[in-house]
Design a protein around this motif. Structure first.
Motif, PDB file in Angstrom:
ATOM      1  N   SER A 171      -8.497  -7.171   4.158  1.00 31.35           N
ATOM      2  CA  SER A 171      -8.752  -8.091   5.258  1.00 31.35           C
ATOM      3  C   SER A 171      -7.480  -8.558   5.964  1.00 31.35           C
ATOM      4  N   CYS A 172      -6.314  -8.173   5.461  1.00 31.10           N
ATOM      5  CA  CYS A 172      -5.042  -8.666   6.000  1.00 31.10           C
ATOM      6  C   CYS A 172      -4.702  -7.984   7.326  1.00 31.10           C
ATOM      7  N   LEU A 173      -4.046  -8.720   8.194  1.00 31.80           N
ATOM      8  CA  LEU A 173      -3.541  -8.170   9.454  1.00 31.80           C
ATOM      9  C   LEU A 173      -2.666  -6.956   9.222  1.00 31.80           C
ATOM     10  N   MET A 174      -1.959  -6.919   8.095  1.00 28.19           N
ATOM     11  CA  MET A 174      -1.011  -5.843   7.832  1.00 28.19           C
ATOM     12  C   MET A 174      -1.595  -4.707   7.000  1.00 28.19           C
ATOM     13  N   ASN A 175      -2.907  -4.688   6.811  1.00 24.09           N
ATOM     14  CA  ASN A 175      -3.541  -3.551   6.154  1.00 24.09           C
ATOM     15  C   ASN A 175      -3.740  -2.432   7.168  1.00 24.09           C
ATOM     16  N   TYR A 176      -3.492  -1.211   6.746  1.00 23.62           N
ATOM     17  CA  TYR A 176      -3.634  -0.094   7.679  1.00 23.62           C
ATOM     18  C   TYR A 176      -5.075   0.076   8.141  1.00 23.62           C
ATOM     19  N   ARG A 177      -6.036  -0.435   7.355  1.00 27.21           N
ATOM     20  CA  ARG A 177      -7.439  -0.300   7.721  1.00 27.21           C
ATOM     21  C   ARG A 177      -7.829  -1.192   8.893  1.00 27.21           C
ATOM     22  N   VAL A 178      -6.961  -2.137   9.246  1.00 28.36           N
ATOM     23  CA  VAL A 178      -7.242  -2.980  10.404  1.00 28.36           C
ATOM     24  C   VAL A 178      -7.539  -2.116  11.623  1.00 28.36           C
ATOM     25  N   GLU A 179      -6.790  -1.023  11.748  1.00 28.95           N
ATOM     26  CA  GLU A 179      -6.969  -0.191  12.926  1.00 28.95           C
ATOM     27  C   GLU A 179      -8.342   0.452  13.000  1.00 28.95           C
ATOM     28  N   SER A 180      -9.015   0.641  11.887  1.00 27.56           N
ATOM     29  CA  SER A 180     -10.350   1.208  11.959  1.00 27.56           C
ATOM     30  C   SER A 180     -11.426   0.144  11.927  1.00 27.56           C
ATOM     31  N   GLY A 181     -11.020  -1.120  11.755  1.00 30.04           N
ATOM     32  CA  GLY A 181     -12.002  -2.193  11.733  1.00 30.04           C
ATOM     33  C   GLY A 181     -12.077  -2.997  13.001  1.00 30.04           C
ATOM     34  N   ILE A 182     -11.048  -2.896  13.864  1.00 28.96           N
ATOM     35  CA  ILE A 182     -11.060  -3.721  15.066  1.00 28.96           C
ATOM     36  C   ILE A 182     -11.968  -3.159  16.137  1.00 28.96           C
ATOM     37  N   ASN A 183     -12.217  -1.868  16.105  1.00 27.96           N
ATOM     38  CA  ASN A 183     -12.977  -1.237  17.179  1.00 27.96           C
ATOM     39  C   ASN A 183     -14.455  -1.172  16.821  1.00 27.96           C
ATOM     40  N   ILE A 184     -15.045  -2.342  16.562  1.00 30.75           N
ATOM     41  CA  ILE A 184     -16.442  -2.400  16.142  1.00 30.75           C
ATOM     42  C   ILE A 184     -17.137  -3.536  16.885  1.00 30.75           C
ATOM     43  N   PRO A 185     -18.457  -3.492  16.982  1.00 28.01           N
ATOM     44  CA  PRO A 185     -19.180  -4.608  17.589  1.00 28.01           C
ATOM     45  C   PRO A 185     -18.927  -5.888  16.819  1.00 28.01           C
ATOM     46  N   GLY A 186     -18.898  -7.009  17.533  1.00 33.25           N
ATOM     47  CA  GLY A 186     -18.736  -8.289  16.864  1.00 33.25           C
ATOM     48  C   GLY A 186     -17.370  -8.897  17.031  1.00 33.25           C
ATOM     49  N   MET A 187     -16.408  -8.128  17.515  1.00 33.17           N
ATOM     50  CA  MET A 187     -15.080  -8.694  17.763  1.00 33.17           C
ATOM     51  C   MET A 187     -15.111  -9.342  19.142  1.00 33.17           C
ATOM     52  N   THR A 188     -15.644 -10.547  19.177  1.00 34.38           N
ATOM     53  CA  THR A 188     -15.929 -11.189  20.454  1.00 34.38           C
ATOM     54  C   THR A 188     -15.200 -12.503  20.657  1.00 34.38           C
ATOM     55  N   SER A 189     -14.444 -12.951  19.675  1.00 31.88           N
ATOM     56  CA  SER A 189     -13.743 -14.222  19.824  1.00 31.88           C
ATOM     57  C   SER A 189     -12.418 -14.156  19.096  1.00 31.88           C
ATOM     58  N   ASP A 232       0.870  -1.175   0.000  1.00 29.91           N
ATOM     59  CA  ASP A 232       0.000   0.000   0.000  1.00 29.91           C
ATOM     60  C   ASP A 232       0.907   1.225   0.000  1.00 29.91           C
ATOM     61  N   THR A 233       1.138   1.776  -1.161  1.00 30.85           N
ATOM     62  CA  THR A 233       2.126   2.848  -1.291  1.00 30.85           C
ATOM     63  C   THR A 233       1.711   4.123  -0.573  1.00 30.85           C
ATOM     64  N   GLU A 234       0.418   4.311  -0.360  1.00 31.12           N
ATOM     65  CA  GLU A 234      -0.048   5.507   0.333  1.00 31.12           C
ATOM     66  C   GLU A 234       0.084   5.387   1.850  1.00 31.12           C
ATOM     67  N   ASN A 235       0.201   4.180   2.335  1.00 27.72           N
ATOM     68  CA  ASN A 235       0.299   3.933   3.778  1.00 27.72           C
ATOM     69  C   ASN A 235       1.458   2.978   4.013  1.00 27.72           C
ATOM     70  N   GLY A 236       2.670   3.451   3.787  1.00 31.07           N
ATOM     71  CA  GLY A 236       3.876   2.638   3.689  1.00 31.07           C
ATOM     72  C   GLY A 236       3.988   1.490   4.668  1.00 31.07           C
ATOM     73  N   SER A 237       4.597   0.408   4.189  1.00 36.18           N
ATOM     74  CA  SER A 237       4.869  -0.803   4.967  1.00 36.18           C
ATOM     75  C   SER A 237       3.596  -1.526   5.391  1.00 36.18           C
ATOM     76  N   HIS A 238       2.528  -1.360   4.633  1.00 38.21           N
ATOM     77  CA  HIS A 238       1.280  -2.064   4.903  1.00 38.21           C
ATOM     78  C   HIS A 238       0.795  -2.761   3.637  1.00 38.21           C
ATOM     79  N   CYS A 239      -0.095  -3.727   3.850  1.00 40.93           N
ATOM     80  CA  CYS A 239      -0.600  -4.570   2.765  1.00 40.93           C
ATOM     81  C   CYS A 239      -1.843  -3.930   2.157  1.00 40.93           C
ATOM     82  N   ASN A 240      -1.999  -4.044   0.841  1.00 34.26           N
ATOM     83  CA  ASN A 240      -3.159  -3.446   0.182  1.00 34.26           C
ATOM     84  C   ASN A 240      -4.390  -4.356   0.179  1.00 34.26           C
ATOM     85  N   VAL A 241      -4.293  -5.524   0.816  1.00 33.04           N
ATOM     86  CA  VAL A 241      -5.455  -6.405   0.967  1.00 33.04           C
ATOM     87  C   VAL A 241      -6.217  -5.984   2.220  1.00 33.04           C
TER      88      VAL A 241
END
Length: 256
Positions: free
Chosen positions: A217-235, A206-215
């Motif tokens: 759903s990947c753990l290394m995508n920068y969007r992970v940080e905005s997706g973890i803080n949501i309802p449903g992360m229970t397991s 992900d060239t716009e967010n260096g050292s991160h993956c452009n997929v």
């Protein structure tokens, strides 16, 4: 202010020009220079057993901010799944008094490491240092906060006080799940992801967010940080995984 803030995982490539030869050795001549390199420089040493077949994880935390045992065990499991360490992974945990710093910069984090760290690469044993601090990162704002930072080749920091603020509340993830996600993400940067010491087998940077993956759903995508803080992360099944391209990169660099 909404609790659904953008939570950042920070990767910093730092060269501290103030470091001298005296900074790279302890009394008695124990070398520490191998643990004071840039993020990603020791990726292959973590992944393979060519130079080190054992790993010790030194965890230091400010009193009152101990990470959960479940999350620490999850980090060990992640390491065992990805890294060849046939002699095992050892976990050492201890506390220290608060440094009484409200807002940390990375230079201060690094200075604490110089005082607190006791484990360094030696013989066949590699050392990982992780600190858990009771202040926030200096660049935090109303719109974004930093939970963790990988700042040297064998070091990362977790801003545990901030992590507490965004877990275990209504519509917030369990602290163990949030800690586990941050731990894995920062350690994966030390493994050289993405294109940070571990060469890409296919282009997924992900060239716009260096050292991160452009997929997304990947753990290394920068969007992970905005997706973890949501309802449903229970397991544990909700913790993001490395995608196939990141896994291919690690295997090509000596990992499992």
């Amino acid at each position: 202010m909404s609790r659904l803030l953008r939570i950042l995982f920070l990767t910093l490539l730092l060269t501290f020009t103030a470091c001298s030869k005296d900074d790279d050795s302890e009394d008695g001549g124990t070398p520490i220079a191998g643990n004071r390199l840039s993020t990603g420089d020791s990726a292959r040493d973590f992944l393979s057993d060519e130079n080190f077949d054992e790993l010790v994880i030194e965890v230091v935390y400010v009193e009152g901010y101990r990470p959960t045992d479940a999350a620490l065990n999850n980090l060990v499991q992640f390491i065992e799944e990805r890294c060849h360490k046939s002699a095992g992974v050892e976990l050492n945990v201890r506390s220290f008094p608060s440094p009484n710093i409200a807002e940390f910069n990375i230079q201060q984090v690094d200075s604490i490491e110089k005082v607190m760290r006791s484990q360094y690469n030696l013989g066949d044993k590699m050392a990982l240092y992780v600190s858990f601090l009771d202040g926030k990162f200096e660049d935090d704002s109303d719109d974004s906060v930093v939970l963790g930072a990988a700042y040297r080749n064998t070091s990362f920091v977790i801003f545990e006080e901030t992590l507490h603020r965004f877990s275990d509340g209504i519509n917030e993830p369990d602290r163990f799940l949030l800690e586990s996600t941050v731990f894995r993400h920062e350690f994966a940067h030390l493994l050289g992801l993405v294109n940070l010491g571990t060469e890409m087998q296919t282009d997924h940077l992900d060239t716009e967010n260096g050292s991160h993956c452009n997929v997304e759903s990947c753990l290394m995508n920068y969007r992970v940080e905005s997706g973890i803080n949501i309802p449903g992360m229970t397991s544990e099944e909700n913790i993001p995984e490395l995608d196939s391209q990141c896994l291919a990169d690690l295997r090509a660099n000596g990992g499992k």
